[in-house]
Design an enzyme around this catalytic site. Structure first.
Site, PDB file in Angstrom:
ATOM      1  N   LYS A  10      -1.195  23.987  -1.327  1.00 51.38           N
ATOM      2  CA  LYS A  10      -0.348  22.919  -0.791  1.00 51.38           C
ATOM      3  C   LYS A  10      -0.655  22.605   0.681  1.00 51.38           C
ATOM      4  O   LYS A  10      -1.291  23.397   1.380  1.00 51.38           O
ATOM      5  CB  LYS A  10       1.124  23.316  -0.944  1.00 51.38           C
ATOM      6  CG  LYS A  10       1.575  23.387  -2.395  1.00 51.38           C
ATOM      7  CD  LYS A  10       3.047  23.760  -2.454  1.00 51.38           C
ATOM      8  CE  LYS A  10       3.599  23.751  -3.857  1.00 51.38           C
ATOM      9  NZ  LYS A  10       5.030  24.091  -3.862  1.00 51.38           N
ATOM     10  N   TYR A  50       5.035  15.409 -10.561  1.00 47.53           N
ATOM     11  CA  TYR A  50       6.251  16.227 -10.649  1.00 47.53           C
ATOM     12  C   TYR A  50       7.370  15.559 -11.452  1.00 47.53           C
ATOM     13  O   TYR A  50       8.540  15.949 -11.334  1.00 47.53           O
ATOM     14  CB  TYR A  50       6.758  16.580  -9.251  1.00 47.53           C
ATOM     15  CG  TYR A  50       5.998  17.703  -8.578  1.00 47.53           C
ATOM     16  CD1 TYR A  50       5.858  18.942  -9.193  1.00 47.53           C
ATOM     17  CD2 TYR A  50       5.443  17.534  -7.320  1.00 47.53           C
ATOM     18  CE1 TYR A  50       5.174  19.981  -8.573  1.00 47.53           C
ATOM     19  CE2 TYR A  50       4.753  18.571  -6.688  1.00 47.53           C
ATOM     20  CZ  TYR A  50       4.623  19.787  -7.324  1.00 47.53           C
ATOM     21  OH  TYR A  50       3.956  20.814  -6.717  1.00 47.53           O
ATOM     22  N   ASN A 113       5.706  26.607   0.138  1.00 47.37           N
ATOM     23  CA  ASN A 113       5.396  27.957  -0.328  1.00 47.37           C
ATOM     24  C   ASN A 113       3.911  28.152  -0.629  1.00 47.37           C
ATOM     25  O   ASN A 113       3.529  29.083  -1.313  1.00 47.37           O
ATOM     26  CB  ASN A 113       6.269  28.334  -1.532  1.00 47.37           C
ATOM     27  CG  ASN A 113       6.077  27.407  -2.713  1.00 47.37           C
ATOM     28  OD1 ASN A 113       5.126  26.643  -2.785  1.00 47.37           O
ATOM     29  ND2 ASN A 113       7.000  27.477  -3.649  1.00 47.37           N
ATOM     30  N   HIS A 116       1.018  25.984  -5.816  1.00 48.14           N
ATOM     31  CA  HIS A 116       1.621  25.562  -7.085  1.00 48.14           C
ATOM     32  C   HIS A 116       0.744  26.129  -8.185  1.00 48.14           C
ATOM     33  O   HIS A 116      -0.474  26.176  -8.056  1.00 48.14           O
ATOM     34  CB  HIS A 116       1.650  24.036  -7.201  1.00 48.14           C
ATOM     35  CG  HIS A 116       1.887  23.559  -8.606  1.00 48.14           C
ATOM     36  ND1 HIS A 116       3.149  23.363  -9.109  1.00 48.14           N
ATOM     37  CD2 HIS A 116       1.017  23.296  -9.619  1.00 48.14           C
ATOM     38  CE1 HIS A 116       3.047  22.973 -10.382  1.00 48.14           C
ATOM     39  NE2 HIS A 116       1.754  22.916 -10.707  1.00 48.14           N
ATOM     40  N   GLU A 127      -1.502  19.228 -16.555  1.00 47.58           N
ATOM     41  CA  GLU A 127      -1.755  19.185 -15.117  1.00 47.58           C
ATOM     42  C   GLU A 127      -3.251  19.126 -14.818  1.00 47.58           C
ATOM     43  O   GLU A 127      -3.673  18.411 -13.906  1.00 47.58           O
ATOM     44  CB  GLU A 127      -1.103  20.391 -14.438  1.00 47.58           C
ATOM     45  CG  GLU A 127       0.408  20.324 -14.454  1.00 47.58           C
ATOM     46  CD  GLU A 127       1.082  21.525 -13.823  1.00 47.58           C
ATOM     47  OE1 GLU A 127       2.305  21.451 -13.634  1.00 47.58           O
ATOM     48  OE2 GLU A 127       0.406  22.534 -13.523  1.00 47.58           O
TER      49      GLU A 127
END
Length: 139
Positions: A10, A50, A113, A116, A127
């Site tokens: 990310k 998402y 965080n 993913h 995905e």
């Protein structure tokens, strides 16, 4: 069982130049990176990616975060890759993640965080297709 799964490093991690450090976690655990590219997601692409979380309260923050800077999307291959990647990443909230996991070691917050990962084989397939053509995945 050999599987493929999607991993995204990310923006909070790419801003801090952590791509190599994060990839070393996957490789040390026996996962192979079989496709990889750096790109910038638009807000619209983030919302499409998402969409499964659209009704959740964190949806807007998630989309804002993932589209705030470059990401590294990659396909990981290995035995039980989906579950192994989830274990390597650690809990979504870095404060709750186990020691020596990506999110514990590099995560800043729940939204930032650092990584993913697909949560199921079915979602991994969707995905992966979102970001990669078959020709780009080199087992």
């Amino acid at each position: 069982m050999r599987e493929l799964t999607l991993s995204i490093i990310k923006p909070d991690a790419t801003r801090r130049n952590l791509t190599g450090a994060i990839n070393s976690y996957f490789e040390k655990a026996g996962l192979s990176i079989v496709a990889q590219k750096r790109l910038m997601l638009s807000r619209s692409q983030a919302e499409t990616f998402y969409a499964v979380h659209k009704e959740r309260p964190f949806f807007q923050e998630l989309c804002k975060s993932i589209s705030s800077g470059p990401v590294v999307v990659q396909v990981l291959s290995g035995n039980n890759a989906v579950a192994l990647n989830r274990k390597i990443m650690g809990a979504t909230n870095p404060e709750n993640a186990d020691k020596n996991t990506i999110r514990k070691d590099f995560g800043v917050s729940i939204a930032e965080n650092s990584a993913h990962g697909s949560d199921s084989l079915e979602n991994a397939e969707k995905e992966i297709r979102f970001f990669f053509s078959e020709m780009e995945i080199i087992p």
